[in-house]
Design a protein around this motif. Structure first.
Motif, PDB file in Angstrom:
ATOM      1  N   PHE A 136       0.227  -4.585   0.988  1.00 46.71           N
ATOM      2  CA  PHE A 136      -0.439  -3.343   1.380  1.00 46.71           C
ATOM      3  C   PHE A 136      -1.599  -3.675   2.312  1.00 46.71           C
ATOM      4  CE2 PHE A 136       1.582  -2.650  -2.666  1.00 46.71           C
ATOM      5  CZ  PHE A 136       2.215  -1.422  -2.512  1.00 46.71           C
ATOM      6  N   CYS A 137      -1.780  -2.851   3.342  1.00 44.34           N
ATOM      7  CA  CYS A 137      -2.784  -3.138   4.360  1.00 44.34           C
ATOM      8  C   CYS A 137      -4.186  -2.708   3.953  1.00 44.34           C
ATOM      9  CB  CYS A 137      -2.404  -2.462   5.678  1.00 44.34           C
ATOM     10  SG  CYS A 137      -2.383  -0.647   5.598  1.00 44.34           S
ATOM     11  N   SER A 138      -4.306  -1.842   2.964  1.00 45.57           N
ATOM     12  CA  SER A 138      -5.619  -1.335   2.562  1.00 45.57           C
ATOM     13  C   SER A 138      -5.551  -0.826   1.130  1.00 45.57           C
ATOM     14  CB  SER A 138      -6.066  -0.200   3.497  1.00 45.57           C
ATOM     15  OG  SER A 138      -5.189   0.916   3.386  1.00 45.57           O
ATOM     16  N   THR A 139      -6.715  -0.633   0.528  1.00 43.16           N
ATOM     17  CA  THR A 139      -6.761  -0.056  -0.816  1.00 43.16           C
ATOM     18  C   THR A 139      -6.318   1.402  -0.801  1.00 43.16           C
ATOM     19  OG1 THR A 139      -9.119   0.454  -0.468  1.00 43.16           O
ATOM     20  CG2 THR A 139      -8.581  -1.605  -1.613  1.00 43.16           C
ATOM     21  N   LYS A 140      -6.473   2.064   0.339  1.00 40.07           N
ATOM     22  CA  LYS A 140      -6.004   3.449   0.461  1.00 40.07           C
ATOM     23  C   LYS A 140      -4.489   3.516   0.294  1.00 40.07           C
ATOM     24  CE  LYS A 140      -5.920   7.394   3.626  1.00 40.07           C
ATOM     25  NZ  LYS A 140      -6.322   7.892   4.976  1.00 40.07           N
ATOM     26  N   CYS A 141      -3.762   2.629   0.992  1.00 41.77           N
ATOM     27  CA  CYS A 141      -2.304   2.594   0.859  1.00 41.77           C
ATOM     28  C   CYS A 141      -1.899   2.137  -0.539  1.00 41.77           C
ATOM     29  CB  CYS A 141      -1.708   1.665   1.914  1.00 41.77           C
ATOM     30  SG  CYS A 141      -1.653   2.378   3.577  1.00 41.77           S
ATOM     31  N   LEU A 142      -2.637   1.186  -1.097  1.00 38.10           N
ATOM     32  CA  LEU A 142      -2.328   0.692  -2.434  1.00 38.10           C
ATOM     33  C   LEU A 142      -2.483   1.795  -3.472  1.00 38.10           C
ATOM     34  CD1 LEU A 142      -1.690  -1.584  -4.417  1.00 38.10           C
ATOM     35  CD2 LEU A 142      -4.123  -2.203  -4.380  1.00 38.10           C
ATOM     36  N   ARG A 143      -3.593   2.527  -3.408  1.00 34.72           N
ATOM     37  CA  ARG A 143      -3.823   3.614  -4.368  1.00 34.72           C
ATOM     38  C   ARG A 143      -2.790   4.721  -4.192  1.00 34.72           C
ATOM     39  NH1 ARG A 143      -9.586   2.429  -3.534  1.00 34.72           N
ATOM     40  NH2 ARG A 143     -10.466   1.771  -5.537  1.00 34.72           N
ATOM     41  N   SER A 144      -2.440   5.025  -2.948  1.00 36.61           N
ATOM     42  CA  SER A 144      -1.441   6.062  -2.699  1.00 36.61           C
ATOM     43  C   SER A 144      -0.090   5.665  -3.277  1.00 36.61           C
ATOM     44  CB  SER A 144      -1.317   6.312  -1.191  1.00 36.61           C
ATOM     45  OG  SER A 144      -0.320   7.267  -0.914  1.00 36.61           O
ATOM     46  N   PHE A 145       0.267   4.390  -3.149  1.00 34.01           N
ATOM     47  CA  PHE A 145       1.532   3.913  -3.712  1.00 34.01           C
ATOM     48  C   PHE A 145       1.520   3.996  -5.228  1.00 34.01           C
ATOM     49  CE2 PHE A 145       3.739   0.306  -5.684  1.00 34.01           C
ATOM     50  CZ  PHE A 145       5.034   0.566  -5.285  1.00 34.01           C
ATOM     51  N   ILE A 146       0.404   3.594  -5.846  1.00 30.29           N
ATOM     52  CA  ILE A 146       0.316   3.607  -7.307  1.00 30.29           C
ATOM     53  C   ILE A 146       0.368   5.035  -7.845  1.00 30.29           C
ATOM     54  CG2 ILE A 146      -1.179   3.072  -9.266  1.00 30.29           C
ATOM     55  CD1 ILE A 146      -2.187   0.653  -7.692  1.00 30.29           C
ATOM     56  N   GLU A 147      -0.341   5.958  -7.180  1.00 36.51           N
ATOM     57  CA  GLU A 147      -0.387   7.339  -7.655  1.00 36.51           C
ATOM     58  C   GLU A 147       0.955   8.044  -7.514  1.00 36.51           C
ATOM     59  OE1 GLU A 147      -3.498   9.048  -5.386  1.00 36.51           O
ATOM     60  OE2 GLU A 147      -5.113   8.019  -6.469  1.00 36.51           O
ATOM     61  N   ASN A 148       1.743   7.648  -6.513  1.00 39.86           N
ATOM     62  CA  ASN A 148       3.009   8.327  -6.245  1.00 39.86           C
ATOM     63  C   ASN A 148       4.228   7.543  -6.727  1.00 39.86           C
ATOM     64  OD1 ASN A 148       1.707  10.477  -4.851  1.00 39.86           O
ATOM     65  ND2 ASN A 148       1.544   9.185  -3.043  1.00 39.86           N
ATOM     66  N   ARG A 149       3.999   6.453  -7.448  1.00 36.24           N
ATOM     67  CA  ARG A 149       5.137   5.673  -7.910  1.00 36.24           C
ATOM     68  C   ARG A 149       5.909   6.459  -8.970  1.00 36.24           C
ATOM     69  NH1 ARG A 149       2.310   1.077 -11.818  1.00 36.24           N
ATOM     70  NH2 ARG A 149       0.892   2.502 -12.881  1.00 36.24           N
TER      71      ARG A 149
END
Length: 433
Positions: free
Chosen positions: A396-409
């Motif tokens: 993941f390129c940023s914590t924003k993308c990481l958090r978005s992935f975790i929230e929408n998994r």
């Protein structure tokens, strides 16, 4: 509403029961409720104080602190505690920072620390690989610092002397200093003031039911303070009521974006509308080491008439009147994000946890051909850091993308994941026969 008809005096019901004195974390002394003449400004909202109204003011002879009664008693400022009665948790004396001679015991580390000074031969040898302070996550490149000979743990001397307990104007309760390696199992926290992720030390509220966390950079602010990019002193203002503020421009003069942090920095001159988001206000004013210049780089405002190019990304700086790093001697100019990255206070090599997902912070300073694509946004990871999800290797390129992935998994595994598990299961039993 209560009124005195002969005197033409009116008072709200809530104002009748205002306490005669209060103690707020924004000021060292007790504040007393009195009538005051006009001509002064509230230290909280920065607005003028009308004549013949009750305000809270300090009685110390050398102190001119004054605040509107409404501002001083709002829930974000005052915790309604009786002055002098604050129940704080007991801290062990061993946790206190002990700076004594050469060998130093610090509450955040298990080994003895040694004080070194830049310029000494021993310091040059230890710092040859580049070190960052474990407290503020900024480079250790000047002055005195504390160093562990066993594991390379480093602290700025000033960060090693941080008090364990403070009262800060940006929170209504007392705060306690905690080292990230000892107390925070996630390995990372988001500062409640500047909204930036950090792997460093933090000041947290002593109350367990109050989830307030502040990094040491935001905690170091004392009003008024000077900034390298502005000629007037700056003051801090909390944005109450869903981000409302008395600042008329609603824009950060450092990056051109909206004022997104819960606290903003405003010029103390009432006729100057310079404002900074706390993300920009906490940027280091001077960086001594940069691979693109032999001189220190200073945080400055790009002038509208100048035609500047970033030495790192080799793109023209089209936006003017924004913060950049530059060297006047060599005319070197660099974008802030190009030099510090999107996550300046995250450290490579750390393992963090977000919503139960274990992630490794990895350096991304290799060649462009070696860089991977973000698992979420599918763009090439160009920042200095990437975040690798453990066990799957997803990048993941940023914590924003990481958090978005975790929230929408998905709550259940995908069809492809089930098929992979089924084939592995069948192969295991077929090979065992």
């Amino acid at each position: 509403m209560y009124t005195c008809v002969p005197c033409d005096f009116f008072v709200h019901r809530n104002c009748i029961f205002l306490p005669k004195n209060i103690k707020i974390t924004r000021h060292l002394h007790l504040l007393y409720l009195i009538f005051i003449t006009g001509g002064k400004y509230c230290k909280i909202c920065r607005e003028s104080i009308s004549e013949n109204y009750k305000v809270y003011t300090c009685r110390e002879t050398s102190c001119d602190y004054v605040a509107h009664a409404f501002c001083a008693t709002r829930s974000e400022v005052w915790d309604k505690q009786v002055p002098g009665i604050v129940f704080m948790p007991q801290l062990d004396d061993d946790d206190h920072v002990e700076i004594d001679g050469i060998a130093i015991d610090h509450f955040s580390h298990n080994h003895k620390l040694t004080r070194l000074h830049h310029g000494d031969d021993a310091a040059q040898e230890k710092m040859s690989g580049g070190q960052v302070c474990q407290s503020c996550i900024l480079p250790v490149d000047m002055g005195s610092f504390l160093y562990c000979k066993q594991c390379g743990f480093s602290l700025h001397d000033t960060c090693g002397r941080l008090p364990l307990r403070i009262e800060h104007m940006l929170h209504r309760h007392p705060l306690i200093l905690e080292g990230i390696t000892r107390k925070i199992k996630e390995g990372v926290f988001t500062c409640s003031v500047c909204n930036q992720d950090s792997c460093g030390f933090m000041y947290r509220c002593y109350r367990e039911d109050c989830e307030f966390y502040m990094d040491v950079k935001c905690a170091s602010f004392v009003e008024p303070f000077n900034h390298t990019a502005h000629q007037h002193p700056l003051s801090l203002e909390q944005q109450f009521d869903n981000g409302s503020s008395s600042n008329p421009y609603k824009k950060c003069m450092g990056c051109g974006g909206s004022l997104s942090s819960t606290v903003i920095a405003l010029c103390s001159d009432p006729y100057c509308y310079f404002s900074l988001d706390l993300r920009c206000a906490t940027l280091p004013g001077r960086l001594l080491k940069c691979s693109y210049d032999s001189h220190p780089l200073t945080l400055s405002l790009a002038t509208p008439s100048s035609s500047l190019w970033c030495e790192m990304c080799e793109e023209k700086m089209t936006k003017t009147n924004l913060l950049i790093y530059m060297c006047d001697a060599c005319c070197t100019t660099v974008h802030v994000e190009c030099l510090l990255g999107k996550h300046p206070y995250m450290k490579p090599g750390r393992k963090i946890e977000m919503n139960g997902v274990e992630v490794d912070i990895v350096s991304n300073k290799g060649s462009a051909a070696d860089r991977r694509s973000c698992h979420k946004c599918r763009s090439l990871c160009q920042d200095e850091l990437v975040f690798i999800k453990r066990y799957t290797g997803s990048c993941f390129c940023s914590t924003k993308c990481l958090r978005s992935f975790i929230e929408n998994r998905p709550l259940f595994p995908s069809h492809d994941a089930v098929e992979r598990f089924r084939k592995a299961y069948e192969n295991y039993f077929r090979d065992s026969i």
